[in-house]
Design an enzyme around this catalytic site. Structure first.
Site, mmCIF file in Angstrom:
data_model
loop_
_atom_site.group_PDB
_atom_site.id
_atom_site.type_symbol
_atom_site.label_atom_id
_atom_site.label_comp_id
_atom_site.label_asym_id
_atom_site.label_seq_id
_atom_site.Cartn_x
_atom_site.Cartn_y
_atom_site.Cartn_z
ATOM 1 N N ASP A 48 -48.499 28.717 -62.813
ATOM 2 C CA ASP A 48 -49.698 29.601 -62.820
ATOM 3 C C ASP A 48 -50.887 29.016 -62.220
ATOM 4 O O ASP A 48 -51.939 29.591 -62.171
ATOM 5 C CB ASP A 48 -49.927 30.407 -63.997
ATOM 6 N N GLU A 89 -50.829 16.412 -73.831
ATOM 7 C CA GLU A 89 -51.121 15.441 -72.549
ATOM 8 C C GLU A 89 -51.565 14.190 -73.108
ATOM 9 O O GLU A 89 -51.046 13.013 -72.760
ATOM 10 C CB GLU A 89 -52.270 16.044 -71.756
HETATM 11 N N1 UDP Z 1 -43.988 28.515 -70.296
HETATM 12 C C1 UDP Z 1 -42.592 28.332 -70.786
HETATM 13 N N2 UDP Z 1 -42.515 29.322 -71.898
HETATM 14 C C2 UDP Z 1 -43.110 30.040 -72.393
HETATM 15 C C3 UDP Z 1 -44.537 29.883 -71.913
HETATM 16 C C4 UDP Z 1 -45.015 29.146 -70.942
HETATM 17 O O1 UDP Z 1 -41.723 27.659 -70.061
HETATM 18 O O2 UDP Z 1 -42.885 30.672 -73.471
HETATM 19 C C5 UDP Z 1 -44.489 27.687 -68.871
HETATM 20 C C6 UDP Z 1 -45.324 28.344 -67.932
HETATM 21 O O3 UDP Z 1 -44.528 28.964 -66.817
HETATM 22 C C7 UDP Z 1 -46.118 27.276 -67.271
HETATM 23 C C8 UDP Z 1 -46.227 26.350 -68.455
HETATM 24 O O4 UDP Z 1 -45.268 26.725 -69.604
HETATM 25 O O5 UDP Z 1 -45.530 26.671 -66.250
HETATM 26 C C9 UDP Z 1 -47.523 26.237 -69.240
HETATM 27 O O6 UDP Z 1 -47.789 27.754 -69.846
HETATM 28 P P1 UDP Z 1 -49.019 28.544 -69.629
HETATM 29 O O7 UDP Z 1 -49.363 28.435 -68.192
HETATM 30 O O8 UDP Z 1 -48.703 29.946 -70.414
HETATM 31 O O9 UDP Z 1 -49.956 27.706 -70.505
HETATM 32 P P2 UDP Z 1 -51.635 27.531 -70.520
HETATM 33 O O10 UDP Z 1 -51.809 27.259 -69.016
HETATM 34 O O11 UDP Z 1 -52.262 28.660 -70.886
HETATM 35 O O12 UDP Z 1 -51.880 26.151 -71.297
HETATM 36 MN MN MN Z 2 -51.243 27.893 -67.254
#
Ligand code: UDP
Ligand code: MN
Length: 251
Positions: free
Chosen positions: A115, A201
Site C-alpha cells: 500500500d 523493524e
Molecule cells: N498484511 C497482511 N495481512 C494482514 C494485514 C496486512 O499480510 O492481515 C500486509 C499488507 O498487505 C501490507 C503489510 O502486511 O503489505 C503491512 O500491513 P498494513 O499496510 O496494513 O500495515 P501498516 O502500513 O498500517 O503498518
Molecule cells: Mn501499510
C-alpha cells in the site's frame, strides 16, 4: 551485471487488494533486474493473485502463509495492536535462503508493503548497497517523515515522533539489505512475531546491523522517495448491489 532487487510484499484479501497490487506492479515495471516475492496471508494461493501475477509482466515468486489465529488482530481492535505481515516476510526470507545462491548472485532485499507509494528512484538508490541502506519514509513515526539523520555521509541518529528510544525507529520501507549479508552473514535473522507492535523493524535490524554500518541513501537521507500511504477502504452498500442485480446489471 546489475545486482538484482528482491522485493518482499505481504498481501491479503480485501476490496483494495487488486487496486494496490496493480498500482504497485506498474511502478515496479520501471525497475530493471527485479524479482518480486509476493506472499499472501492465506492458507492457499488465491486465484485472484495467481491471475494477477501471471499477467503482471514481472519476474515473481508466489508464496502463501496464513498468519496464525492468535497473531491476528480482532476486528474491534485498532490496527496498531498487532504486527502485520510477519510470517509472510519470514517465509520469503526462508525461500531466498533456500533458492538463491547468494555467493554467485549480487543483490539486495527490500520489504515493500503493497500500500505504500514508491518513487522508482529509490530502487536505483538501493541497488548497490553493500550492508544496510537507509532513507526517510514520509508519514510514519507520527511525523511528516521519519528516518535517519546524517552527518558527513554517516547515519548519526534518527528522527521520529513515536517511541524514539527504539534502537532503529524506522519504517519497514526505510531500508534494504545486501543479499549476501542477509543470506550468508546473518543466516538466522528473522522477524519476531512476539515483539510488541512497533518494534518489528528495530528487533529485526538489531540482528543484522549497527547504526555505524548503515549506508545513507536518497541524497544523504534528505529526499523522500517512499510514502507510507494508506488507501481509504471504499464503502460498499451490499443492499444497493442486490437491488442493482434485481433490476439487471449494466453491462
Ligand atoms: N498484511 C497482511 N495481512 C494482514 C494485514 C496486512 O499480510 O492481515 C500486509 C499488507 O498487505 C501490507 C503489510 O502486511 O503489505 C503491512 O500491513 P498494513 O499496510 O496494513 O500495515 P501498516 O502500513 O498500517 O503498518
Ligand atoms: Mn501499510
Amino acid at each position: 551485471k546489475l545486482p538484482t532487487i528482491y522485493a518482499i510484499t505481504p498481501t491479503y484479501r480485501r476490496f483494495l487488494q487488486k487496486a494496490e497490487l496493480t498500482r504497485m506492479s506498474q511502478t515496479l515495471k520501471h525497475v530493471k533486474n527485479f524479482h518480486w516475492i509476493v506472499v499472501e496471508d492465506s492458507h492457499e494461493k488465491t486465484n485472484l493473485v495467481k491471475r494477477f501475477l501471471t499477467n503482471c509482466g514481472l519476474k515473481y515468486t508466489h508464496l502463501s502463509i496464513r498468519t496464525p489465529m492468535e497473531m491476528r488482530r480482532s476486528r474491534n481492535k485498532p490496527r496498531w495492536t498487532k504486527s502485520r505481515g510477519v510470517e509472510q516476510r519470514n517465509i520469503a526470507l526462508q525461500w531466498l535462503r533456500r533458492n538463491v545462491k547468494a555467493n554467485e548472485t549480487k543483490g539486495v532485499v527490500y520489504f515493500a508493503d503493497d500500500d505504500n507509494t514508491y518513487d522508482i528512484r529509490i530502487f536505483e538508490e538501493m541497488r548497490g548497497i553493500q550492508t544496510v541502506g537507509v532513507w526517510p519514509v514520509a508519514f510514519t513515526g507520527a511525523a511528516r517523515w521519519a528516518g535517519p539523520v546524517c552527518k558527513h555521509g554517516h547515519v548519526v541518529g534518527f528522527h521520529t515522533n513515536w517511541k524514539p528510544f527504539r534502537t532503529f525507529p524506522i519504517d519497514m520501507a526505510a531500508f534494504a539489505i545486501n543479499l549476501r549479508k542477509l543470506l550468508i552473514d546473518r543466516p538466522t535473522a528473522r522477524f519476531d512475531p512476539d515483539v510488541r507492535p512497533g518494534f518489528l523493524e528495530t528487533s529485526f535490524l538489531e540482528q543484522v546491523t549497527t547504526m555505524e554500518e548503515m549506508e545513507p541513501k536518497a541524497g544523504n537521507c534528505l529526499k523522500v522517495y517512499v510514502w507510507h500511504t494508506r488507501t481509504e477502504t471504499p464503502i460498499v452498500n451490499i443492499n444497493g448491489e442486490k437491488q442493482l442485480i434485481k433490476r439487471g446489471k449494466p453491462s
